[in-house]
Design a protein around this motif. Sequence first.
Motif, PDB file in Angstrom:
ATOM      1  N   LEU A  43     -17.027 119.617 -27.251  1.00 36.50           N
ATOM      2  CA  LEU A  43     -17.537 118.302 -27.161  1.00 36.50           C
ATOM      3  C   LEU A  43     -16.759 117.501 -25.889  1.00 36.50           C
ATOM      4  O   LEU A  43     -17.263 116.961 -25.186  1.00 36.50           O
ATOM      5  CB  LEU A  43     -17.664 117.548 -28.387  1.00 36.50           C
ATOM      6  N   GLN A  44     -15.338 117.698 -26.391  1.00 40.25           N
ATOM      7  CA  GLN A  44     -14.493 116.770 -25.349  1.00 40.25           C
ATOM      8  C   GLN A  44     -14.552 117.141 -24.067  1.00 40.25           C
ATOM      9  O   GLN A  44     -14.632 116.485 -23.065  1.00 40.25           O
ATOM     10  CB  GLN A  44     -13.073 116.801 -26.065  1.00 40.25           C
ATOM     11  N   GLN A  45     -14.712 118.635 -24.056  1.00 38.70           N
ATOM     12  CA  GLN A  45     -14.708 119.095 -22.588  1.00 38.70           C
ATOM     13  C   GLN A  45     -16.027 118.537 -21.735  1.00 38.70           C
ATOM     14  O   GLN A  45     -16.064 118.497 -20.703  1.00 38.70           O
ATOM     15  CB  GLN A  45     -14.487 120.830 -22.780  1.00 38.70           C
ATOM     16  N   ARG A  46     -17.066 118.813 -22.778  1.00 36.85           N
ATOM     17  CA  ARG A  46     -18.516 118.504 -22.131  1.00 36.85           C
ATOM     18  C   ARG A  46     -18.384 116.915 -21.623  1.00 36.85           C
ATOM     19  O   ARG A  46     -18.788 116.541 -20.683  1.00 36.85           O
ATOM     20  CB  ARG A  46     -19.552 118.595 -23.214  1.00 36.85           C
ATOM     21  N   VAL A  47     -17.702 115.970 -22.414  1.00 34.80           N
ATOM     22  CA  VAL A  47     -17.808 114.621 -22.467  1.00 34.80           C
ATOM     23  C   VAL A  47     -16.690 114.495 -20.881  1.00 34.80           C
ATOM     24  O   VAL A  47     -17.207 113.622 -20.262  1.00 34.80           O
ATOM     25  CB  VAL A  47     -16.871 113.892 -23.502  1.00 34.80           C
ATOM     26  N   ASN A  48     -15.724 115.166 -20.781  1.00 36.05           N
ATOM     27  CA  ASN A  48     -14.857 115.138 -19.709  1.00 36.05           C
ATOM     28  C   ASN A  48     -15.780 115.413 -18.532  1.00 36.05           C
ATOM     29  O   ASN A  48     -15.614 114.885 -17.179  1.00 36.05           O
ATOM     30  CB  ASN A  48     -13.764 115.761 -19.819  1.00 36.05           C
ATOM     31  N   THR A  49     -16.462 116.519 -18.452  1.00 30.86           N
ATOM     32  CA  THR A  49     -17.392 116.814 -17.388  1.00 30.86           C
ATOM     33  C   THR A  49     -18.298 115.943 -17.018  1.00 30.86           C
ATOM     34  O   THR A  49     -18.450 115.806 -15.924  1.00 30.86           O
ATOM     35  CB  THR A  49     -17.858 118.496 -17.645  1.00 30.86           C
ATOM     36  N   GLU A  50     -19.027 115.312 -18.174  1.00 28.71           N
ATOM     37  CA  GLU A  50     -20.020 114.360 -17.616  1.00 28.71           C
ATOM     38  C   GLU A  50     -19.584 113.030 -17.158  1.00 28.71           C
ATOM     39  O   GLU A  50     -19.864 112.907 -16.426  1.00 28.71           O
ATOM     40  CB  GLU A  50     -20.610 114.272 -19.176  1.00 28.71           C
ATOM     41  N   CYS A  54     -20.753 111.365 -13.768  1.00 31.15           N
ATOM     42  CA  CYS A  54     -21.126 109.962 -13.588  1.00 31.15           C
ATOM     43  C   CYS A  54     -20.687 109.550 -12.681  1.00 31.15           C
ATOM     44  O   CYS A  54     -21.113 108.435 -11.977  1.00 31.15           O
ATOM     45  CB  CYS A  54     -20.785 109.320 -15.137  1.00 31.15           C
ATOM     46  N   TYR A  55     -19.331 109.553 -12.512  1.00 29.04           N
ATOM     47  CA  TYR A  55     -18.363 108.975 -11.116  1.00 29.04           C
ATOM     48  C   TYR A  55     -18.962 109.319 -10.005  1.00 29.04           C
ATOM     49  O   TYR A  55     -18.812 108.615  -8.784  1.00 29.04           O
ATOM     50  CB  TYR A  55     -17.107 109.017 -11.350  1.00 29.04           C
ATOM     51  N   GLN A  56     -19.663 110.285  -9.920  1.00 30.47           N
ATOM     52  CA  GLN A  56     -20.240 110.476  -8.499  1.00 30.47           C
ATOM     53  C   GLN A  56     -21.629 109.952  -8.526  1.00 30.47           C
ATOM     54  O   GLN A  56     -22.475 110.452  -7.137  1.00 30.47           O
ATOM     55  CB  GLN A  56     -20.514 112.203  -8.456  1.00 30.47           C
ATOM     56  N   LYS A  57     -22.473 109.347  -9.473  1.00 29.05           N
ATOM     57  CA  LYS A  57     -23.521 108.712  -9.106  1.00 29.05           C
ATOM     58  C   LYS A  57     -23.404 107.335  -8.882  1.00 29.05           C
ATOM     59  O   LYS A  57     -22.629 106.828  -9.207  1.00 29.05           O
ATOM     60  CB  LYS A  57     -24.286 109.264 -10.688  1.00 29.05           C
ATOM     61  N   PHE A  58     -24.547 106.751  -8.611  1.00 29.61           N
ATOM     62  CA  PHE A  58     -24.761 105.383  -8.390  1.00 29.61           C
ATOM     63  C   PHE A  58     -24.507 104.458  -9.625  1.00 29.61           C
ATOM     64  O   PHE A  58     -23.828 103.631  -9.624  1.00 29.61           O
ATOM     65  CB  PHE A  58     -25.911 105.065  -7.605  1.00 29.61           C
ATOM     66  N   ALA A  59     -25.571 104.687 -10.710  1.00 28.32           N
ATOM     67  CA  ALA A  59     -25.449 104.089 -12.031  1.00 28.32           C
ATOM     68  C   ALA A  59     -24.395 104.717 -12.894  1.00 28.32           C
ATOM     69  O   ALA A  59     -24.808 105.563 -13.599  1.00 28.32           O
ATOM     70  CB  ALA A  59     -26.620 103.960 -12.370  1.00 28.32           C
ATOM     71  N   VAL A  60     -23.121 104.399 -12.322  1.00 26.29           N
ATOM     72  CA  VAL A  60     -21.872 104.971 -13.224  1.00 26.29           C
ATOM     73  C   VAL A  60     -21.875 104.617 -14.858  1.00 26.29           C
ATOM     74  O   VAL A  60     -21.866 105.476 -15.568  1.00 26.29           O
ATOM     75  CB  VAL A  60     -20.653 104.733 -12.563  1.00 26.29           C
ATOM     76  N   ASP A  62     -24.261 103.241 -16.524  1.00 24.59           N
ATOM     77  CA  ASP A  62     -25.577 104.002 -17.431  1.00 24.59           C
ATOM     78  C   ASP A  62     -25.272 105.220 -17.680  1.00 24.59           C
ATOM     79  O   ASP A  62     -25.378 105.875 -18.865  1.00 24.59           O
ATOM     80  CB  ASP A  62     -26.874 103.746 -16.538  1.00 24.59           C
ATOM     81  N   CYS A  63     -24.716 106.116 -16.655  1.00 24.14           N
ATOM     82  CA  CYS A  63     -24.495 107.393 -17.257  1.00 24.14           C
ATOM     83  C   CYS A  63     -23.606 107.754 -18.117  1.00 24.14           C
ATOM     84  O   CYS A  63     -23.561 108.405 -18.984  1.00 24.14           O
ATOM     85  CB  CYS A  63     -23.988 107.957 -15.564  1.00 24.14           C
ATOM     86  N   LEU A  64     -22.377 106.873 -17.919  1.00 25.19           N
ATOM     87  CA  LEU A  64     -21.327 106.990 -18.948  1.00 25.19           C
ATOM     88  C   LEU A  64     -21.787 106.455 -20.319  1.00 25.19           C
ATOM     89  O   LEU A  64     -21.606 107.198 -21.423  1.00 25.19           O
ATOM     90  CB  LEU A  64     -20.216 105.953 -18.568  1.00 25.19           C
ATOM     91  N   ASN A  65     -22.664 105.503 -20.417  1.00 29.30           N
ATOM     92  CA  ASN A  65     -23.476 105.010 -21.541  1.00 29.30           C
ATOM     93  C   ASN A  65     -24.109 106.191 -22.159  1.00 29.30           C
ATOM     94  O   ASN A  65     -23.923 106.489 -23.458  1.00 29.30           O
ATOM     95  CB  ASN A  65     -23.903 103.779 -21.672  1.00 29.30           C
ATOM     96  N   ASP A  66     -24.985 106.859 -21.607  1.00 31.17           N
ATOM     97  CA  ASP A  66     -25.601 107.816 -22.048  1.00 31.17           C
ATOM     98  C   ASP A  66     -24.978 108.971 -22.518  1.00 31.17           C
ATOM     99  O   ASP A  66     -25.173 109.658 -23.571  1.00 31.17           O
ATOM    100  CB  ASP A  66     -26.559 108.514 -20.942  1.00 31.17           C
ATOM    101  N   SER A  67     -23.794 109.395 -21.910  1.00 31.72           N
ATOM    102  CA  SER A  67     -22.789 110.467 -22.392  1.00 31.72           C
ATOM    103  C   SER A  67     -22.353 110.140 -23.439  1.00 31.72           C
ATOM    104  O   SER A  67     -22.041 110.908 -24.423  1.00 31.72           O
ATOM    105  CB  SER A  67     -21.720 110.637 -20.992  1.00 31.72           C
ATOM    106  N   ARG A  68     -21.587 108.748 -23.704  1.00 30.99           N
ATOM    107  CA  ARG A  68     -21.071 108.482 -25.003  1.00 30.99           C
ATOM    108  C   ARG A  68     -21.832 108.275 -26.000  1.00 30.99           C
ATOM    109  O   ARG A  68     -21.642 108.815 -27.164  1.00 30.99           O
ATOM    110  CB  ARG A  68     -20.498 106.945 -24.623  1.00 30.99           C
ATOM    111  N   ARG A  69     -23.333 108.092 -25.581  1.00 31.29           N
ATOM    112  CA  ARG A  69     -24.101 108.333 -26.810  1.00 31.29           C
ATOM    113  C   ARG A  69     -24.525 109.479 -27.244  1.00 31.29           C
ATOM    114  O   ARG A  69     -24.390 109.907 -28.460  1.00 31.29           O
ATOM    115  CB  ARG A  69     -25.462 107.463 -26.481  1.00 31.29           C
TER     116      ARG A  69
END
Length: 212
Positions: A43-50, A54-60, A62-69
Motif C-alpha cells: 500500500l505504501q509503495q502504491r501511495v508513493n507511486t500515485e 499526481c504531481y504530473q497532473k494539473f489537479a494535484v 484532487d489527485c492526492l486527496n483521491d489517493s489518500r482516501r
Amino acid sequence: MKKLALSLLFAVLAWPASGQTGGTGGLDPVAERARIAAERQALQQRVNTERAACYQKFAVEDCLNDSRRRARVVSDDLKRQESALNDIERKRRAAIETQKLQDNASSQRAQDQATQRDRAADAQKEREQRTADHAASREAMKAQEAQNQRSFADKQQHNAKEQAQRQRERAQEPANVKANDERLDKAAQHRADVERRNAERDKPRAAPLPTP
C-alpha cells in the motif's frame, strides 16, 4: 480485501468453539501478520507511486486527496484485520489459560477426592478397630469375671471344708482330752509299777533264820 476481513471477523465469532482446543479457527496468526505487513508495504509503495503520478497532473490536490482516501480505506481495512487477529490471539491465550485453570481445578478435585477417600477409609478402619477392641475388652472382662467367680467359689468351698474340719475337731476334742488323760494315767501307773518293782528288787534280802 473485504472478503478477507469478513473471514477474520467470522473467525473471531467462531473462536469460543474452536479456541477451547487451542486452535485459531483455521488461521495461522504468524502468516496472517506477515500478510498484513506485506499488504501495508505494498500500500505504501502504491501511495508513493500515485503521489508521484499526481504531481504530473494539473489537479494535484484532487489527485492526492483521491489517493489518500483510497489508501485510508485499505489501511483501515488492514487495521480491522489486525484488530480481529489480535482478538483471536487474545481469546486463544485466554482459552489456554482457562483450560489450564480447569485442568488444575480438575486435578485438585481429583486429589481432594482421593484424599477424602483415604480419610474415609482410615476413619472406617479406626471404627472397625475400636469395635474389635471393645469386643475383645468385653470378652476379657467376661473371662475375668468368670475366673473371679470360680476363685470365689473355690475359696468358699475351701472355707467350708476348713470350717467343717474345725467343727469335727471341736466335736472330737473331749474324747481326745479323755484319751490323753487315760494315756497320762497309764503312763503314771506304768512308772509307779516300774518304780515299785525296782524298789522290791533292790530291797536287801533278809538274813536266814538260825538253825535250831
